[in-house]
Design an enzyme around this catalytic site. Structure first.
Site, PDB file in Angstrom:
ATOM      1  N   GLU A 261       1.554  20.240  21.744  1.00  0.00           N
ATOM      2  CA  GLU A 261       1.240  21.545  22.327  1.00  0.00           C
ATOM      3  C   GLU A 261       1.329  21.453  23.846  1.00  0.00           C
ATOM      4  OE1 GLU A 261      -2.548  22.864  20.832  1.00  0.00           O
ATOM      5  OE2 GLU A 261      -1.886  22.747  18.753  1.00  0.00           O
ATOM      6  N   HIS A 285      -2.491  28.218  19.248  1.00  0.00           N
ATOM      7  CA  HIS A 285      -3.816  27.565  19.216  1.00  0.00           C
ATOM      8  C   HIS A 285      -4.910  28.506  19.741  1.00  0.00           C
ATOM      9  CE1 HIS A 285      -5.866  23.392  19.179  1.00  0.00           C
ATOM     10  NE2 HIS A 285      -6.721  24.342  18.832  1.00  0.00           N
TER      11      HIS A 285
HETATM   12  P1  NAI Z   1     -16.196  19.962  10.432  1.00  0.00           P
HETATM   13  O1  NAI Z   1     -16.354  18.573  10.911  1.00  0.00           O
HETATM   14  O2  NAI Z   1     -17.376  20.845  10.334  1.00  0.00           O
HETATM   15  O3  NAI Z   1     -15.481  19.944   8.998  1.00  0.00           O
HETATM   16  C1  NAI Z   1     -14.412  19.100   8.669  1.00  0.00           C
HETATM   17  C2  NAI Z   1     -14.517  18.784   7.198  1.00  0.00           C
HETATM   18  O4  NAI Z   1     -13.345  18.084   6.785  1.00  0.00           O
HETATM   19  C3  NAI Z   1     -15.714  17.869   6.865  1.00  0.00           C
HETATM   20  O5  NAI Z   1     -16.478  18.442   5.834  1.00  0.00           O
HETATM   21  C4  NAI Z   1     -15.063  16.559   6.436  1.00  0.00           C
HETATM   22  O6  NAI Z   1     -15.812  15.858   5.482  1.00  0.00           O
HETATM   23  C5  NAI Z   1     -13.745  17.057   5.881  1.00  0.00           C
HETATM   24  N1  NAI Z   1     -12.690  16.060   5.807  1.00  0.00           N
HETATM   25  C6  NAI Z   1     -12.441  15.050   6.660  1.00  0.00           C
HETATM   26  N2  NAI Z   1     -11.350  14.356   6.249  1.00  0.00           N
HETATM   27  C7  NAI Z   1     -10.924  14.941   5.110  1.00  0.00           C
HETATM   28  C8  NAI Z   1      -9.858  14.677   4.222  1.00  0.00           C
HETATM   29  N3  NAI Z   1      -9.005  13.669   4.431  1.00  0.00           N
HETATM   30  N4  NAI Z   1      -9.720  15.484   3.143  1.00  0.00           N
HETATM   31  C9  NAI Z   1     -10.593  16.495   2.897  1.00  0.00           C
HETATM   32  N5  NAI Z   1     -11.623  16.781   3.726  1.00  0.00           N
HETATM   33  C10 NAI Z   1     -11.787  16.024   4.808  1.00  0.00           C
HETATM   34  O7  NAI Z   1     -15.075  20.610  11.378  1.00  0.00           O
HETATM   35  P2  NAI Z   1     -14.874  22.150  11.699  1.00  0.00           P
HETATM   36  O8  NAI Z   1     -15.736  22.552  12.822  1.00  0.00           O
HETATM   37  O9  NAI Z   1     -14.914  22.926  10.439  1.00  0.00           O
HETATM   38  O10 NAI Z   1     -13.361  22.111  12.250  1.00  0.00           O
HETATM   39  C11 NAI Z   1     -12.274  21.827  11.393  1.00  0.00           C
HETATM   40  C12 NAI Z   1     -10.996  21.690  12.191  1.00  0.00           C
HETATM   41  O11 NAI Z   1     -10.718  22.895  12.895  1.00  0.00           O
HETATM   42  C13 NAI Z   1     -10.998  20.587  13.240  1.00  0.00           C
HETATM   43  O12 NAI Z   1      -9.783  19.881  13.152  1.00  0.00           O
HETATM   44  C14 NAI Z   1     -11.032  21.318  14.551  1.00  0.00           C
HETATM   45  O13 NAI Z   1     -10.380  20.592  15.564  1.00  0.00           O
HETATM   46  C15 NAI Z   1     -10.260  22.574  14.207  1.00  0.00           C
HETATM   47  N6  NAI Z   1     -10.528  23.702  15.100  1.00  0.00           N
HETATM   48  C16 NAI Z   1      -9.476  24.494  15.457  1.00  0.00           C
HETATM   49  C17 NAI Z   1      -9.665  25.577  16.286  1.00  0.00           C
HETATM   50  C18 NAI Z   1      -8.526  26.463  16.645  1.00  0.00           C
HETATM   51  O14 NAI Z   1      -8.581  27.114  17.680  1.00  0.00           O
HETATM   52  N7  NAI Z   1      -7.493  26.534  15.830  1.00  0.00           N
HETATM   53  C19 NAI Z   1     -10.994  25.889  16.850  1.00  0.00           C
HETATM   54  C20 NAI Z   1     -12.058  25.062  16.316  1.00  0.00           C
HETATM   55  C21 NAI Z   1     -11.808  23.984  15.498  1.00  0.00           C
END
Ligand code: NAI
Length: 411
Positions: A261, A285
């Protein structure tokens, strides 16, 4: 005692100024980010630095900061901070991991409907003067199955909102998660891919999630299903996705994040293999980029920073061990950050007894290279104790905290 100084860069939401000023901070703000040398020149005397994603807090910057005790990243990521060095300099780093959860979840929900009705293509055609009133391939989402990969903060919010739209929700997570509403956990990613009409990814960036969705996984998805990725760009193989879309295996995709990005917020010439393909929504993003999220981030990080400053509580820090302790009135609090080597507590306790003080309460927690001690003394010798602690070779920093800012000394 002079008011503690906080420097806020990168147009952090003005709610931060209000909250921090109310806590007694002297707030200095800049709309732009500062380059390394400029930041080095501005930091002496500053106790707290607030940044967003563009300011690089390098080792050199941290070394130039003589009074810094905390960096607040008013965003989600903290890759822009040299975290290990910050830790060894006794600088706690905080971020706002959940303030934009709802914003991402709402965007994903909108994308499910937009993909299902091919609204992106119809809208672009209308901009080009093309009236194409078709129902072919256009579906309601009610009764369809949404597969959520990663049932954390965002994934579980999406799950609830999707059920409100009448969707069936299945999810897969590597950790055991409480299924919300009527959602169903599935043991494997493959089972989820085979069952879902829409697959949405909400996993973090880890070695395990790198290219989690490649050609093999795409070939397991239902014919005509759609893929949504608003997690991290490394999670999906975009070449394989483009091929699956060209082959007609998938009906559409919505992608908010990319492996490479641009670092700036405005850039021309951005390329992805998805450009020009039908029913593909591409966004730069912006999943978490809403006014509400910016304000929530401003509130959350300001509150954590002033709490850390006033009480020493490190809860929510990405590089310090989580320590919190309610302070009993009539006690004097001392904070010590030290190298995680044996015998430190013995040395600290000796200093306390040399000052004829009693420890009313004490917490020690360690995290990789450092240990963090919070102790409440029952007599007013905190300044002398801190001065003594600073002479220990194991001490990285020591300070006193009182209930109001302005009473802190850092070292
Ligand atoms: P979180 O940490 O609350 O949830 C992530 C979940 O994924 C956890 O429950 C974890 O156990 C699970 N996980 C980890 N590895 C895994 C795998 N291999 N297979 C299945 N599940 C798995 O994170 P949150 O806050 O929900 O964020 C999720 C993603 O969204 C992050 O990558 C974050 O960077 C991204 N994000 C993107 C934004 C955007 O602007 N597009 C803004 C905010 C977050």
């Amino acid at each position: 005692m002079a008011a503690p100084r906080i420097l806020l860069l990168e147009s952090i939401h003005s709610v931060a100024d209000e909250l921090l000023e109310a806590e007694g901070f002297l707030v200095e703000r800049m709309d732009a980010s500062l380059k390394e040398d400029g930041l080095c020149a501005r930091l002496p005397g500053v106790q707290v630095l607030g940044i967003r994603s563009k300011t690089q807090v390098s080792r050199k910057v941290l070394d130039a900061a003589d009074s810094l005790i905390a960096v607040g990243a008013f965003c989600i990521g903290t890759n822009q901070v040299a975290l290990e060095h910050a830790t060894l300099r006794g600088v706690a780093v905080f971020n706002a991991p959940f303030s934009n959860t709802r914003s991402v979840a709402e965007m994903v929900l909108a994308e499910i409907v937009v993909l299902s009705r091919h609204l992106g293509d119809r809208a672009s055609e209308m901009h080009q003067g093309v009236w194409r009133k078709v129902a072919t391939g256009s579906r309601e989402v009610r009764g369809k199955t949404l597969g959520v990969v990663g049932y954390g903060h965002i994934g579980s919010q999406v799950s609830i909102l999707a059920e409100d739209l009448g969707m069936r929700v299945v999810f897969h997570d590597i950790a055991a998660k409480l299924p919300l509403g009527n959602s169903r956990p599935l043991k494997t990613l493959d089972l989820l891919l085979e069952e879902s009409d829409f697959v949405t990814l909400h996993v973090p960036e880890t070695p395990q999630t790198r290219l989690l969705i490649g050609a093999a996984q795409l070939s397991r998805m239902k014919k005509g299903a759609c893929l949504i990725n608003a997690s991290r760009g490394t999670v999906v193989d975009l070449d394989a996705l483009a091929q699956a879309l060209r082959d007609g295996r998938l009906d559409g995709a919505a992608i908010d994040v990319y492996p490479d990005e641009p670092e700036v917020s405005s850039a021309k010439g951005f390329k992805t293999p998805l450009q020009g393909l039908p029913n593909v929504i591409m966004t730069p993003h912006i999943g978490g980029s809403t006014l509400e999220a910016q304000e929530a981030i401003g509130r959350e990080v300001s509150a954590t920073l002033s709490r850390f400053f006033r009480t020493g509580a490190t809860v929510g820090s990405v590089n310090f061990p989580p320590v919190d302790l309610p302070q009993t009135p009539g006690t004097w609090r001392v904070i010590n950050v030290h190298h995680n080597v044996p015998g430190v507590l013995r040395d600290l306790n000796r200093i306390i007894s040399d000052h004829d003080a009693n420890i009313h309460a004490e917490v020690l927690s360690t995290h990789a290279a450092i240990g963090y001690v919070m102790m409440d003394l029952d007599s007013n010798v905190a300044d002398e104790v801190v001065a003594h602690m600073r002479r220990l070779p194991s001490t990285i920093s020591a300070r006193t905290v009182l209930s109001a800012p302005g009473s802190t000394s850092d070292g």
